[in-house]
Every structure is written in structure tokens, then in C-alpha cells.
Design a protein around this motif. Sequence first.
Motif, PDB file in Angstrom:
ATOM      1  N   MET A 179     -19.616   9.010  39.146  1.00 51.29           N
ATOM      2  CA  MET A 179     -20.572   7.712  39.338  1.00 51.29           C
ATOM      3  C   MET A 179     -19.164   6.805  39.951  1.00 51.29           C
ATOM      4  SD  MET A 179     -23.479   8.433  39.511  1.00 51.29           S
ATOM      5  CE  MET A 179     -24.400   6.494  39.873  1.00 51.29           C
ATOM      6  N   GLY A 180     -19.564   6.218  40.918  1.00 53.03           N
ATOM      7  CA  GLY A 180     -18.425   5.012  41.110  1.00 53.03           C
ATOM      8  C   GLY A 180     -19.604   3.846  41.482  1.00 53.03           C
ATOM      9  N   THR A 181     -18.894   2.824  41.086  1.00 49.85           N
ATOM     10  CA  THR A 181     -19.475   1.440  40.854  1.00 49.85           C
ATOM     11  C   THR A 181     -18.768   0.198  42.151  1.00 49.85           C
ATOM     12  OG1 THR A 181     -20.282   1.325  38.638  1.00 49.85           O
ATOM     13  CG2 THR A 181     -20.166  -0.847  39.125  1.00 49.85           C
ATOM     14  N   LEU A 182     -19.176   0.166  42.708  1.00 50.06           N
ATOM     15  CA  LEU A 182     -18.587  -1.169  43.262  1.00 50.06           C
ATOM     16  C   LEU A 182     -19.397  -2.796  43.688  1.00 50.06           C
ATOM     17  CD1 LEU A 182     -15.932  -1.701  45.561  1.00 50.06           C
ATOM     18  CD2 LEU A 182     -17.330  -0.325  47.333  1.00 50.06           C
ATOM     19  N   PRO A 188     -23.568   7.702  43.599  1.00 46.66           N
ATOM     20  CA  PRO A 188     -22.557   9.365  43.593  1.00 46.66           C
ATOM     21  C   PRO A 188     -21.763   8.928  44.189  1.00 46.66           C
ATOM     22  CG  PRO A 188     -24.807   9.738  44.231  1.00 46.66           C
ATOM     23  CD  PRO A 188     -24.776   8.038  44.126  1.00 46.66           C
ATOM     24  N   ALA A 189     -20.387   9.631  44.178  1.00 48.49           N
ATOM     25  CA  ALA A 189     -19.739   9.258  44.836  1.00 48.49           C
ATOM     26  C   ALA A 189     -18.042  10.809  44.815  1.00 48.49           C
ATOM     27  CB  ALA A 189     -18.274   8.677  44.655  1.00 48.49           C
ATOM     28  N   LEU A 190     -17.889  11.017  45.778  1.00 45.39           N
ATOM     29  CA  LEU A 190     -16.832  12.207  46.153  1.00 45.39           C
ATOM     30  C   LEU A 190     -15.723  11.910  45.837  1.00 45.39           C
ATOM     31  CD1 LEU A 190     -16.671  15.260  45.945  1.00 45.39           C
ATOM     32  CD2 LEU A 190     -17.014  15.656  48.449  1.00 45.39           C
ATOM     33  N   VAL A 191     -14.377  11.324  45.177  1.00 45.01           N
ATOM     34  CA  VAL A 191     -13.083  10.725  45.701  1.00 45.01           C
ATOM     35  C   VAL A 191     -12.278  11.644  46.141  1.00 45.01           C
ATOM     36  CG1 VAL A 191     -11.566  10.099  44.411  1.00 45.01           C
ATOM     37  CG2 VAL A 191     -13.586   9.649  43.312  1.00 45.01           C
ATOM     38  N   ARG A 196      -2.373   3.748  44.361  1.00 46.57           N
ATOM     39  CA  ARG A 196      -1.856   2.625  45.338  1.00 46.57           C
ATOM     40  C   ARG A 196      -2.478   1.838  46.031  1.00 46.57           C
ATOM     41  NH1 ARG A 196       3.758   2.251  42.330  1.00 46.57           N
ATOM     42  NH2 ARG A 196       3.694   1.865  40.100  1.00 46.57           N
ATOM     43  N   GLN A 197      -2.052   3.007  46.817  1.00 46.62           N
ATOM     44  CA  GLN A 197      -2.821   2.524  48.440  1.00 46.62           C
ATOM     45  C   GLN A 197      -4.436   1.980  49.033  1.00 46.62           C
ATOM     46  OE1 GLN A 197      -0.710   6.053  51.309  1.00 46.62           O
ATOM     47  NE2 GLN A 197       1.222   4.447  50.835  1.00 46.62           N
ATOM     48  N   GLY A 198      -5.111   2.859  47.974  1.00 45.61           N
ATOM     49  CA  GLY A 198      -6.658   2.355  48.472  1.00 45.61           C
ATOM     50  C   GLY A 198      -7.058   3.339  47.575  1.00 45.61           C
ATOM     51  N   THR A 199      -8.228   2.999  47.973  1.00 40.69           N
ATOM     52  CA  THR A 199      -9.742   3.828  47.270  1.00 40.69           C
ATOM     53  C   THR A 199      -9.810   4.663  49.174  1.00 40.69           C
ATOM     54  OG1 THR A 199      -9.309   3.026  45.225  1.00 40.69           O
ATOM     55  CG2 THR A 199     -11.194   4.792  45.746  1.00 40.69           C
ATOM     56  N   LEU A 200     -10.361   5.869  48.464  1.00 40.40           N
ATOM     57  CA  LEU A 200     -11.383   6.811  49.534  1.00 40.40           C
ATOM     58  C   LEU A 200     -11.844   7.604  48.925  1.00 40.40           C
ATOM     59  CD1 LEU A 200     -11.885   6.903  52.904  1.00 40.40           C
ATOM     60  CD2 LEU A 200     -10.019   8.870  52.235  1.00 40.40           C
ATOM     61  N   PHE A 201     -13.815   7.429  49.909  1.00 42.55           N
ATOM     62  CA  PHE A 201     -14.415   8.322  48.799  1.00 42.55           C
ATOM     63  C   PHE A 201     -15.685   8.396  49.618  1.00 42.55           C
ATOM     64  CE2 PHE A 201     -15.558   4.435  47.723  1.00 42.55           C
ATOM     65  CZ  PHE A 201     -17.304   4.137  47.707  1.00 42.55           C
ATOM     66  N   TYR A 202     -16.615   9.977  49.076  1.00 40.98           N
ATOM     67  CA  TYR A 202     -17.579   9.645  50.193  1.00 40.98           C
ATOM     68  C   TYR A 202     -18.976   9.217  49.335  1.00 40.98           C
ATOM     69  CZ  TYR A 202     -16.051  12.763  53.638  1.00 40.98           C
ATOM     70  OH  TYR A 202     -15.783  13.227  54.773  1.00 40.98           O
ATOM     71  N   ASP A 203     -19.444   8.285  49.483  1.00 45.92           N
ATOM     72  CA  ASP A 203     -20.862   7.533  49.075  1.00 45.92           C
ATOM     73  C   ASP A 203     -21.664   8.590  49.616  1.00 45.92           C
ATOM     74  OD1 ASP A 203     -22.950   6.489  48.454  1.00 45.92           O
ATOM     75  OD2 ASP A 203     -22.862   4.250  49.282  1.00 45.92           O
ATOM     76  N   SER A 225     -22.932  12.073  36.744  1.00 42.40           N
ATOM     77  CA  SER A 225     -23.357  11.592  38.103  1.00 42.40           C
ATOM     78  C   SER A 225     -24.920  12.485  37.789  1.00 42.40           C
ATOM     79  CB  SER A 225     -23.300  12.114  38.817  1.00 42.40           C
ATOM     80  OG  SER A 225     -24.084  11.797  40.202  1.00 42.40           O
ATOM     81  N   ALA A 226     -25.943  11.483  38.374  1.00 40.60           N
ATOM     82  CA  ALA A 226     -27.460  12.523  37.972  1.00 40.60           C
ATOM     83  C   ALA A 226     -27.312  12.949  39.520  1.00 40.60           C
ATOM     84  CB  ALA A 226     -28.282  11.601  38.408  1.00 40.60           C
TER      85      ALA A 226
END
Length: 253
Positions: A179-182, A188-191, A196-203, A225-226
Amino acid sequence: MKCSPMKFIVSMCAMALACSAQNAIQHGEQVFAKTCATGYCHGVKGQSSGAPRLAGRGFTQAFINFTVTRGVAGTGMPSFATVLSKADLAAVVAYVAALNGIANPDAGAEGAAATSSEPALSSEAVRGAQLFKEAVRGFGRCSTCHEVGGLGIPVAAPIAQVPASVAALKALTTPNVKMGTLDGESMPALVLRDGRQGTLFYDLASLPPVERNAEPGSVKFADGSAWRHSSVIGAYNDAELDAILAYLRAVTN
């Protein structure tokens, strides 16, 4: 030191084959540029454009030849078996094989055709292959998130183990989904990357999954995650899922 006649013949044959392969690759690049590298198809030298990237994908020559000669149902990729001459077809296959790191692809028209024998699939597995990428399923088709044999989008990791049954498929756990919070929004997120160079994920909140970039530390991830795999395969009934599993077993073993 003298070279035996047999070694000399073998050496000359090897040189001739290598020369033949290079000539075919050069010719294939020309055919590819005129036939395949258009704005709405593949890019120059097999890069992505309107169609997916072909270079550096790890494709085998047999797979390339099979795809070029048979086409891909439900997509804009037609069969070129009756569009190109045998020589041009073999040259294109050799060129794309070279783009995938095959040093001396089989450059002969007859040899290339020989590598194109279709994998021995049962009728159920053939049906499953069609269902896997069937366009009428929209974003609910398996190939929206999974890539098999170079077809589909590799959102998820490669399929390493095929579920034993439809029930097992529906009960599949997804421990890599967090579970990602932004900015106060949870999803729900697949990281893919979080450093340090940033965050990349599939929402995964919607289909198709959306690839998102965020500043380092701006997304908070929590285990659990649900989200469930069963929630995104509703476009198929159990009989269709059985056929898809038969296909996956045939091509991933």
C-alpha cells in the motif's frame, strides 16, 4: 605449422557462413527500414515506436521467425509470409536476431524456415494463447500485465511457477504488492525502485496499471494490501482460465 586439409575446409566453411550471415543482416536492415521501421510500427534499429521495442529483448531466432511469418493475432502485427519473398523474410529474421545478440543467425531462407516450427501445443493451449492476448478483453486480458514469449507488458515479474488450477490462480497471493501513500492518496503499488534517485512504481488502482515516478522519500509504503489477483481476471470464465493455464504450462516449462 601446417594446417590439415580438413581443418582448412572447416575454417573456410565457417568464414563463408559468417560472411553469409553478415550479408543477410545488412540486407535485412534495409528491408526492415522500408517495411517495419515506420512511425506507427517499430522504430529504427528495432527501437520502440508505435509498436514495442525489438532490440535487446532476448528473443530466439525461432521465436522471431515464428512471429514474423505468423503475425500476432489481435494486434497490428500481420503475417509477412506472403508479403515478403523468402530471401527478404529470412534476412529480416536474421537482422532482428542480430539485434537480440545472436552473433551468426541462420541466414538461409530454408534454414530460417526450419527454425520456425510451431511449438507443439495442444488445442487447449492454442486457445489459451489466443485468450492470453485477446484484444476484445480490453485491459482485462492477461497480457496487460504479463509478458510471455515476448508478447505482453512486463508489469509483473516473469511467471516462474504456473498455478496448478483455476482455484489456485484465484487464490494467488501477491506479497510484492504494497500500500503506497502519496500526497494523501493511497493505492496498491508494485514497487520497481525506491531509493535516493527516486521512487518508481506501478499504481494498481486501475487498469491498465499506471507507472508513476515520485521524489525520493515522498511515497510511504506499507506491507499488506487488499489488492488481489482475482480482482483483475474477471474478464475470463473458469473454462477460459483453464485454457490459459494450459498455455502457460506449455511455454514456461
